[in-house]
Design a protein around this motif. Structure first.
Motif, PDB file in Angstrom:
ATOM      1  N   ILE A   1       1.051  -0.043 -13.453  1.00 31.43           N
ATOM      2  CA  ILE A   1       1.663  -0.298 -12.149  1.00 31.43           C
ATOM      3  C   ILE A   1       0.606  -0.173 -11.048  1.00 31.43           C
ATOM      4  O   ILE A   1       0.531  -0.998 -10.132  1.00 31.43           O
ATOM      5  CB  ILE A   1       2.851   0.652 -11.890  1.00 31.43           C
ATOM      6  N   VAL A   2      -0.237   0.850 -11.138  1.00 33.92           N
ATOM      7  CA  VAL A   2      -1.311   1.025 -10.161  1.00 33.92           C
ATOM      8  C   VAL A   2      -2.223  -0.197 -10.173  1.00 33.92           C
ATOM      9  O   VAL A   2      -2.611  -0.713  -9.123  1.00 33.92           O
ATOM     10  CB  VAL A   2      -2.110   2.322 -10.441  1.00 33.92           C
ATOM     11  N   LYS A   3      -2.524  -0.723 -11.367  1.00 38.11           N
ATOM     12  CA  LYS A   3      -3.394  -1.897 -11.482  1.00 38.11           C
ATOM     13  C   LYS A   3      -2.747  -3.125 -10.839  1.00 38.11           C
ATOM     14  O   LYS A   3      -3.413  -3.855 -10.102  1.00 38.11           O
ATOM     15  CB  LYS A   3      -3.723  -2.176 -12.944  1.00 38.11           C
ATOM     16  N   VAL A   4      -1.458  -3.353 -11.073  1.00 35.97           N
ATOM     17  CA  VAL A   4      -0.769  -4.506 -10.467  1.00 35.97           C
ATOM     18  C   VAL A   4      -0.827  -4.403  -8.945  1.00 35.97           C
ATOM     19  O   VAL A   4      -1.136  -5.388  -8.256  1.00 35.97           O
ATOM     20  CB  VAL A   4       0.701  -4.599 -10.951  1.00 35.97           C
ATOM     21  N   LEU A   5      -0.554  -3.231  -8.406  1.00 36.05           N
ATOM     22  CA  LEU A   5      -0.554  -3.052  -6.954  1.00 36.05           C
ATOM     23  C   LEU A   5      -1.961  -3.210  -6.372  1.00 36.05           C
ATOM     24  O   LEU A   5      -2.138  -3.855  -5.335  1.00 36.05           O
ATOM     25  CB  LEU A   5       0.052  -1.701  -6.586  1.00 36.05           C
ATOM     26  N   CYS A   6      -2.957  -2.656  -7.041  1.00 37.24           N
ATOM     27  CA  CYS A   6      -4.343  -2.803  -6.580  1.00 37.24           C
ATOM     28  C   CYS A   6      -4.780  -4.269  -6.637  1.00 37.24           C
ATOM     29  O   CYS A   6      -5.408  -4.769  -5.701  1.00 37.24           O
ATOM     30  CB  CYS A   6      -5.291  -1.948  -7.417  1.00 37.24           C
TER      31      CYS A   6
ATOM     32  N   GLU B   1       3.713   5.411  -5.989  1.00 35.95           N
ATOM     33  CA  GLU B   1       3.414   5.443  -7.427  1.00 35.95           C
ATOM     34  C   GLU B   1       2.358   6.507  -7.737  1.00 35.95           C
ATOM     35  O   GLU B   1       2.499   7.271  -8.678  1.00 35.95           O
ATOM     36  CB  GLU B   1       2.937   4.072  -7.908  1.00 35.95           C
ATOM     37  N   ARG B   2       1.306   6.569  -6.931  1.00 36.14           N
ATOM     38  CA  ARG B   2       0.242   7.547  -7.171  1.00 36.14           C
ATOM     39  C   ARG B   2       0.748   8.974  -6.968  1.00 36.14           C
ATOM     40  O   ARG B   2       0.287   9.892  -7.627  1.00 36.14           O
ATOM     41  CB  ARG B   2      -0.942   7.283  -6.228  1.00 36.14           C
TER      42      ARG B   2
ATOM     43  N   ALA C   1       0.838  -1.203   0.000  1.00 37.35           N
ATOM     44  CA  ALA C   1       0.000   0.000   0.000  1.00 37.35           C
ATOM     45  C   ALA C   1       0.874   1.255   0.000  1.00 37.35           C
ATOM     46  O   ALA C   1       0.549   2.243  -0.653  1.00 37.35           O
ATOM     47  CB  ALA C   1      -0.940  -0.009   1.202  1.00 37.35           C
ATOM     48  N   GLY C   2       1.990   1.219   0.716  1.00 32.17           N
ATOM     49  CA  GLY C   2       2.933   2.333   0.708  1.00 32.17           C
ATOM     50  C   GLY C   2       3.532   2.548  -0.670  1.00 32.17           C
ATOM     51  O   GLY C   2       3.697   3.686  -1.124  1.00 32.17           O
ATOM     52  N   LEU C   3       3.859   1.449  -1.357  1.00 32.26           N
ATOM     53  CA  LEU C   3       4.375   1.555  -2.730  1.00 32.26           C
ATOM     54  C   LEU C   3       3.307   2.118  -3.673  1.00 32.26           C
ATOM     55  O   LEU C   3       3.624   2.893  -4.579  1.00 32.26           O
ATOM     56  CB  LEU C   3       4.854   0.188  -3.232  1.00 32.26           C
TER      57      LEU C   3
ATOM     58  N   TYR D   1      -2.879  -6.908  -6.454  1.00 31.65           N
ATOM     59  CA  TYR D   1      -2.169  -7.639  -5.403  1.00 31.65           C
ATOM     60  C   TYR D   1      -2.860  -7.436  -4.049  1.00 31.65           C
ATOM     61  O   TYR D   1      -2.996  -8.368  -3.263  1.00 31.65           O
ATOM     62  CB  TYR D   1      -0.710  -7.199  -5.319  1.00 31.65           C
ATOM     63  N   LEU D   2      -3.312  -6.211  -3.781  1.00 27.53           N
ATOM     64  CA  LEU D   2      -3.973  -5.904  -2.515  1.00 27.53           C
ATOM     65  C   LEU D   2      -5.432  -6.345  -2.483  1.00 27.53           C
ATOM     66  O   LEU D   2      -6.059  -6.355  -1.426  1.00 27.53           O
ATOM     67  CB  LEU D   2      -3.897  -4.398  -2.231  1.00 27.53           C
ATOM     68  N   GLY D   3      -5.970  -6.696  -3.656  1.00 30.89           N
ATOM     69  CA  GLY D   3      -7.368  -7.115  -3.723  1.00 30.89           C
ATOM     70  C   GLY D   3      -8.341  -5.963  -3.537  1.00 30.89           C
ATOM     71  O   GLY D   3      -9.413  -6.134  -2.959  1.00 30.89           O
ATOM     72  N   ILE D   4      -7.961  -4.795  -4.045  1.00 33.59           N
ATOM     73  CA  ILE D   4      -8.818  -3.613  -3.928  1.00 33.59           C
ATOM     74  C   ILE D   4      -9.227  -3.151  -5.321  1.00 33.59           C
ATOM     75  O   ILE D   4      -8.542  -3.425  -6.298  1.00 33.59           O
ATOM     76  CB  ILE D   4      -8.125  -2.467  -3.151  1.00 33.59           C
ATOM     77  N   GLU D   5     -10.357  -2.452  -5.392  1.00 38.57           N
ATOM     78  CA  GLU D   5     -10.854  -1.984  -6.685  1.00 38.57           C
ATOM     79  C   GLU D   5     -10.293  -0.633  -7.081  1.00 38.57           C
ATOM     80  O   GLU D   5     -10.171  -0.329  -8.260  1.00 38.57           O
ATOM     81  CB  GLU D   5     -12.377  -1.919  -6.660  1.00 38.57           C
ATOM     82  N   THR D   6      -9.969   0.188  -6.107  1.00 33.14           N
ATOM     83  CA  THR D   6      -9.496   1.531  -6.386  1.00 33.14           C
ATOM     84  C   THR D   6      -8.380   1.888  -5.401  1.00 33.14           C
ATOM     85  O   THR D   6      -8.441   1.465  -4.240  1.00 33.14           O
ATOM     86  CB  THR D   6     -10.642   2.563  -6.293  1.00 33.14           C
ATOM     87  N   PRO D   7      -7.382   2.644  -5.840  1.00 28.86           N
ATOM     88  CA  PRO D   7      -6.306   3.020  -4.921  1.00 28.86           C
ATOM     89  C   PRO D   7      -6.797   3.862  -3.753  1.00 28.86           C
ATOM     90  O   PRO D   7      -6.160   3.918  -2.708  1.00 28.86           O
ATOM     91  CB  PRO D   7      -5.324   3.799  -5.791  1.00 28.86           C
ATOM     92  N   TYR D   8      -7.950   4.506  -3.900  1.00 29.69           N
ATOM     93  CA  TYR D   8      -8.483   5.338  -2.828  1.00 29.69           C
ATOM     94  C   TYR D   8      -8.884   4.519  -1.600  1.00 29.69           C
ATOM     95  O   TYR D   8      -9.162   5.083  -0.551  1.00 29.69           O
ATOM     96  CB  TYR D   8      -9.658   6.180  -3.323  1.00 29.69           C
ATOM     97  N   GLU D   9      -8.893   3.199  -1.722  1.00 27.30           N
ATOM     98  CA  GLU D   9      -9.178   2.357  -0.565  1.00 27.30           C
ATOM     99  C   GLU D   9      -8.010   2.358   0.422  1.00 27.30           C
ATOM    100  O   GLU D   9      -8.195   2.005   1.581  1.00 27.30           O
ATOM    101  CB  GLU D   9      -9.502   0.925  -0.996  1.00 27.30           C
ATOM    102  N   VAL D  10      -6.806   2.746  -0.055  1.00 32.40           N
ATOM    103  CA  VAL D  10      -5.645   2.767   0.845  1.00 32.40           C
ATOM    104  C   VAL D  10      -4.891   4.086   0.854  1.00 32.40           C
ATOM    105  O   VAL D  10      -4.055   4.307   1.717  1.00 32.40           O
ATOM    106  CB  VAL D  10      -4.645   1.615   0.531  1.00 32.40           C
ATOM    107  N   THR D  11      -5.156   4.971  -0.103  1.00 33.91           N
ATOM    108  CA  THR D  11      -4.413   6.226  -0.164  1.00 33.91           C
ATOM    109  C   THR D  11      -5.253   7.331  -0.805  1.00 33.91           C
ATOM    110  O   THR D  11      -6.090   7.058  -1.667  1.00 33.91           O
ATOM    111  CB  THR D  11      -3.092   6.072  -0.937  1.00 33.91           C
ATOM    112  N   ASP D  12      -4.989   8.551  -0.379  1.00 35.38           N
ATOM    113  CA  ASP D  12      -5.624   9.707  -1.006  1.00 35.38           C
ATOM    114  C   ASP D  12      -4.699  10.341  -2.042  1.00 35.38           C
ATOM    115  O   ASP D  12      -5.054  11.333  -2.660  1.00 35.38           O
ATOM    116  CB  ASP D  12      -5.955  10.767   0.051  1.00 35.38           C
ATOM    117  N   ALA D  13      -3.522   9.778  -2.213  1.00 35.04           N
ATOM    118  CA  ALA D  13      -2.523  10.357  -3.110  1.00 35.04           C
ATOM    119  C   ALA D  13      -2.967  10.251  -4.567  1.00 35.04           C
ATOM    120  O   ALA D  13      -3.646   9.311  -4.959  1.00 35.04           O
ATOM    121  CB  ALA D  13      -1.186   9.650  -2.930  1.00 35.04           C
TER     122      ALA D  13
END
Length: 145
Positions: A109-114, A100-101, A94-96, A116-128
């Motif tokens: 890259i955002v898609k691979v990280l999301c 990236e964001r 999530a920090g990575l 891996y975390l099993g989330i639909e949107t990066p906003y589930e872990v970051t506001d960046a």
């Protein structure tokens, strides 16, 4: 004390006992709200709060070169395979994602990280990052590099 509280002509008169009941109810509500606020302010989680999700770990600067890997190589690396397998916590991934964001914000890259975390949107872990990601033509990047 009067038996009734007189009101203006648009409202009915209210019996004094009802006024006392309303005051008692208001006091009880205020006490309950104050207790909730104190509980939350001291790291308490109320029953109706959503379960805490993934919390990003911000000590990932020594790992941030991972986001510069090819998306397939990044996926392999995160899954403990490939040339440079690593074992990262969800918080570190999530920090990575936040790194990236906050930086290049590349869609793949955002898609691979999301994923891996099993989330639909990066906003589930970051506001960046902005409300979009940057599409990158990797074949053009390889030809130049």
């Amino acid at each position: 004390m009067a038996d009734k509280i007189e009101t203006d002509s648009t409202l009915p008169d209210v019996p004094a006992s009802k006024v006392k009941e309303a005051q008692l109810s208001g006091i009880q509500d205020a006490i309950a709200e104050g207790a909730k606020a104190r509980f939350k302010a001291t790291d308490g989680i109320e029953d109706n709060d959503p379960e805490p999700g993934i919390t990003p770990t911000y000590d990932v600067f020594h790992l941030q070169d991972l986001v510069d890997l090819d998306p397939d190589a990044l996926k392999d690396t995160l899954n403990g395979k490939g040339d440079r397998p690593v074992s990262l916590s969800e918080g570190q991934v999530a920090g990575l994602l936040e790194v990236e964001r906050s930086g290049k914000n590349r869609t793949d890259i955002v898609k691979v990280l999301c994923d891996y975390l099993g989330i639909e949107t990066p906003y589930e872990v970051t506001d960046a990052g902005p409300n979009y990601t940057n599409d990158v033509n990797r074949s053009a990047v390889k030809a130049r590099g």
